[in-house]
Each structure stands twice: as C-alpha cells, then as structure tokens.
Scaffold this active site. Structure first.
Site, PDB file in Angstrom:
ATOM      1  N   HIS A 173       0.853  -1.190   0.000  1.00 47.61           N
ATOM      2  CA  HIS A 173       0.000   0.000   0.000  1.00 47.61           C
ATOM      3  C   HIS A 173       0.894   1.246   0.000  1.00 47.61           C
ATOM      4  O   HIS A 173       2.037   1.202   0.473  1.00 47.61           O
ATOM      5  CB  HIS A 173      -0.903  -0.033   1.245  1.00 47.61           C
ATOM      6  CG  HIS A 173      -1.842   1.108   1.358  1.00 47.61           C
ATOM      7  ND1 HIS A 173      -1.485   2.304   1.963  1.00 47.61           N
ATOM      8  CD2 HIS A 173      -3.129   1.260   0.972  1.00 47.61           C
ATOM      9  CE1 HIS A 173      -2.508   3.128   1.936  1.00 47.61           C
ATOM     10  NE2 HIS A 173      -3.517   2.530   1.335  1.00 47.61           N
ATOM     11  N   ARG A 230       1.177   3.696   1.911  1.00 43.65           N
ATOM     12  CA  ARG A 230       1.693   4.102   3.216  1.00 43.65           C
ATOM     13  C   ARG A 230       2.897   3.261   3.652  1.00 43.65           C
ATOM     14  O   ARG A 230       3.535   3.568   4.657  1.00 43.65           O
ATOM     15  CB  ARG A 230       0.591   3.985   4.273  1.00 43.65           C
ATOM     16  CG  ARG A 230      -0.485   5.044   4.223  1.00 43.65           C
ATOM     17  CD  ARG A 230      -0.084   6.348   4.912  1.00 43.65           C
ATOM     18  NE  ARG A 230       0.170   6.179   6.322  1.00 43.65           N
ATOM     19  CZ  ARG A 230      -0.754   6.253   7.289  1.00 43.65           C
ATOM     20  NH1 ARG A 230      -2.005   6.489   6.957  1.00 43.65           N
ATOM     21  NH2 ARG A 230      -0.427   6.114   8.549  1.00 43.65           N
ATOM     22  N   LYS A 231       3.205   2.185   2.916  1.00 44.98           N
ATOM     23  CA  LYS A 231       4.301   1.302   3.291  1.00 44.98           C
ATOM     24  C   LYS A 231       5.612   1.786   2.669  1.00 44.98           C
ATOM     25  O   LYS A 231       5.635   2.689   1.854  1.00 44.98           O
ATOM     26  CB  LYS A 231       3.993  -0.135   2.860  1.00 44.98           C
ATOM     27  CG  LYS A 231       2.631  -0.653   3.345  1.00 44.98           C
ATOM     28  CD  LYS A 231       2.467  -0.501   4.850  1.00 44.98           C
ATOM     29  CE  LYS A 231       1.203  -1.176   5.387  1.00 44.98           C
ATOM     30  NZ  LYS A 231      -0.045  -0.480   5.029  1.00 44.98           N
ATOM     31  N   ALA A 232       6.733   1.150   3.075  1.00 40.65           N
ATOM     32  CA  ALA A 232       8.050   1.597   2.610  1.00 40.65           C
ATOM     33  C   ALA A 232       8.147   1.552   1.095  1.00 40.65           C
ATOM     34  O   ALA A 232       8.669   2.473   0.456  1.00 40.65           O
ATOM     35  CB  ALA A 232       9.142   0.742   3.246  1.00 40.65           C
TER      36      ALA A 232
END
Length: 383
Positions: free
Chosen positions: A177, A179-181
C-alpha cells in the site's frame, strides 16, 4: 501541507509500467514472477506469491492452512481492521489479545490465557515497522500445536534477531500500500517455505485454476485449465509487478532514509518528558514504516489539540493505530472486550510525517512546530 506519508517513485517506475502496458501482457505474468522472486530472495523464503493486497494475502494464508468455521485465531486489536477482518472472511473467529505497552505488538505473555480448544492459529502483527517477539510467540504455538501467520504489512525489509522477516513462520503476509516503505499502489505478498501452502495459494488466488494464465498461454501445446478448488480473483497485475520490481531495487535505500529520519525525530524530542518516542527491543531494529509518538497524561496539550494545531500549521498527522475491538462490527459480534493497554495506546499515540524523500527543512518544520505547539505560552504579568 506536509503529508504524513508519500510514496517514493522515480522515472524507473514510470518506464517499467509503460513497458508492461506496451508489452500487451498486463495481467499477472512475467513481471509479477520477477517481483515474487526478488521478494523471496530478499527475505530468505522459498516461495513468494503476489496478491491484490495484504488483506487478501492474509485470507489466502488462513485458507491454505485450513483455518475456517469453528476455529479461533489470536490476533491483536491494535492493528488496522483488515487483520481481524481477514479471519472473519475465512469463516473463523478473531480472539483479541492485548499488546506490550512499549512495542505496541502482541504481548506473548497473554496468549495462553486466550487459548481454548477451538484455537488454531496465532496472527502476530509487526506494528508500524517493528517486529513482534517471534520466539516467544512460536514457543506458545509449539506448546499448543498452533500455526503462526504473520501480518507483516508494515515491515518489508525489517528483521528479527538479525534475520529478515519473511521466513520465520508458516506464512508471512506483506503489504505494498502507498503508506508502506515500498508500494505497487495496492498489492500484497505471501511468503512461505512450505510447498503445499504455496501451491494452495497459487491456485486460490486465481479462481482455483490448476495452471496460471501466463503458463498456459506460454505453453508449446494446447493446455486446458481445470478448477479443482473454489478460488478468488486476488491477483496482482503485471503493471503493478513492474513497479514492484523497481521499488525492490530501492528498498534498502528507502529503509535507510526512514531510519535516518526516525533517529532525528528521536533526538529532537528526547528532552520532552511528556512525549514518548519509539522503543527498540533488543531483538529488533525499527524500520519506521510510521513514526509514532505517545502523548503522556502530563502533556500540556491533548493529542486532539496537538493534531488540530499541527493541521492548522500545514502539517498532517494521524492517530496512532486503531483498536479493532472498539469498532461497531466487533462490539456487535462479541460485546465489549477489555484490552486496557490497547485502549490507552489508541487514545494517546499519533503519527508524524515520514517518507524517504522528506527534506531536512520539512522535518525541521515538523519538529519546530510540534515543540512550539506543545509548549505552554507564558502569559504576560498582569494579564
């Protein structure tokens, strides 16, 4: 506005996505296979299977391990609601376990009191980029003959006792997603060392087919696929796979940047006794998928006041992590469940902006603004 998160893309992702489109093969295919191999090699797992998102990855992992109606799965409430929802989708029942107050991860000391004859699995969540205490969790699982399915949505590239998360348990599920790294827009991955689990997931993610579209179309003879099991359309597209390949090439740099930014935040707030910065246990290093502060009870401002004033100053923040057991879906199903540490954490934590391309000036602005917001203004004498 300084956002709380921002994906890191360069021309490489744009070019890779365009090449996938121009190839004419845009569904799950060669680029997804390459992405899967890169993830498997990186985390040290025998198999990696791409899915449409981490929720579907968790769902498929549960099904592949035989979790279903009548079963119970131990899971923290302090997680995005998808963790518990995936258990419901499998037909099983989530049983909420409280968290450790410092790591925000499942408290392994509380697991055994939640185990019943119906318990089949434990689902630890590696929260906001920090690994859960897997040795302690596995010890309970072995004692009670339970399987472990890791919700590793936030921790691609993180480690536990020096070993990458991704091959410690029967199945490990990642998220891509934004929002992930690293991100593919939406996307997930299951890693495992078990060939039977891998085969089941490979089939059920693609309608239950016994052979993939790409393998069938690439065969030198006519192949008629069969559908021996009930499946879903949980596939990742090759456009996303192409983006994932380029993102994996950047992962180590992205993580290094997030750690650099997180470390600077830690130093900037170390002198404020009413702000608790992220804790690192001896068994894991933080990857800072999110930068989470706890606002103590002696803070001059409430969390809500801080968030509102930061917003007014052009800086986005978010509440720390939700508590799934307080949502109407679960209150209506199981009544009120007492999880005091979770409930305190969900009320007192907040997330500050962090992303790989964050500039020094942007971070300075966040630091100075937060310090100004939480510092009481002295009133002039006589006022």
């Amino acid at each position: 506005m300084i956002p709380v998160a921002k994906p890191y893309f360069t021309e490489e992702e744009e070019r890779a996505a365009a090449l996938a489109i121009r190839s004419g093969w845009v569904v799950q295919g060669p680029r997804v296979l390459e992405f899967e191999k890169m993830v498997a090699d990186y985390v040290g797992a025998r198999y990696a299977l791409a899915t449409s998102n981490c929720t579907t990855a968790l769902h498929l992992a549960l099904l592949a391990l035989g979790i279903g109606a009548g079963d119970e799965v131990l899971v923290p409430s302090y997680s995005f609601i998808a963790s518990a929802n995936s258990i419901l989708h499998a037909g099983a029942t989530p049983v909420f376990v409280d968290i450790d107050a410092r790591t925000y991860n499942m408290d392994a000391d509380l697991l055994e009191e939640k185990i019943t004859p119906r318990t089949r699995a434990i689902m630890p969540v590696h929260q906001i980029g920090l690994a859960a205490d897997l040795d302690a969790i596995h010890a309970v699982a072995r004692k009670h003959n339970l399987v472990v399915i890791e919700d590793a949505a936030t921790i691609i590239g993180g480690d536990y006792k020096g070993k990458k998360i991704g091959a410690h348990s029967e199945a490990v599920c990642f998220s891509f997603h934004p929002r992930k790294a690293i991100t593919t827009g939406e996307g997930g991955m299951v890693t495992t060392n078990n060939p039977e689990i891998a085969q089941k997931i490979e089939m059920t993610r693609s309608h239950g087919a016994n052979v993939s579209d790409f393998a069938r179309h690439g065969a030198d003879k006519v192949v008629i696929e069969e559908y021996p099991v009930l499946g879903y359309n949980y596939r990742l597209t090759d456009i996303q796979g192409a983006v994932g390949v380029e993102q994996m090439k950047k992962l180590d740099w992205i993580l290094a940047r997030r750690i650099e930014i997180g470390t600077r935040y830690n130093q900037a707030f170390a002198d404020l006794d009413f702000i608790e910065t992220p804790y690192e246990p001896p068994y894991a290093k933080h990857t800072y998928q999110s930068y989470c502060l706890r606002i103590a009870h002696n803070s001059p401002k409430t969390r809500g006041e801080i968030m509102a004033e930061m917003q007014a100053e052009g800086i986005a923040t978010r509440r720390g992590v939700m508590a799934a057991h307080l949502e109407a879906l679960y209150v209506n199903r199981m009544g009120r469940v007492a999880l005091p540490v979770t409930e305190e954490a969900t009320q007192s934590t907040l997330l500050l902006p962090i992303y790989a391309q964050m500039t020094e000036q942007e971070q300075t602005t966040v630091i100075e603004t937060l310090r100004r917001v939480v510092t009481p203004t002295k009133q002039p004498v006589g006022v």
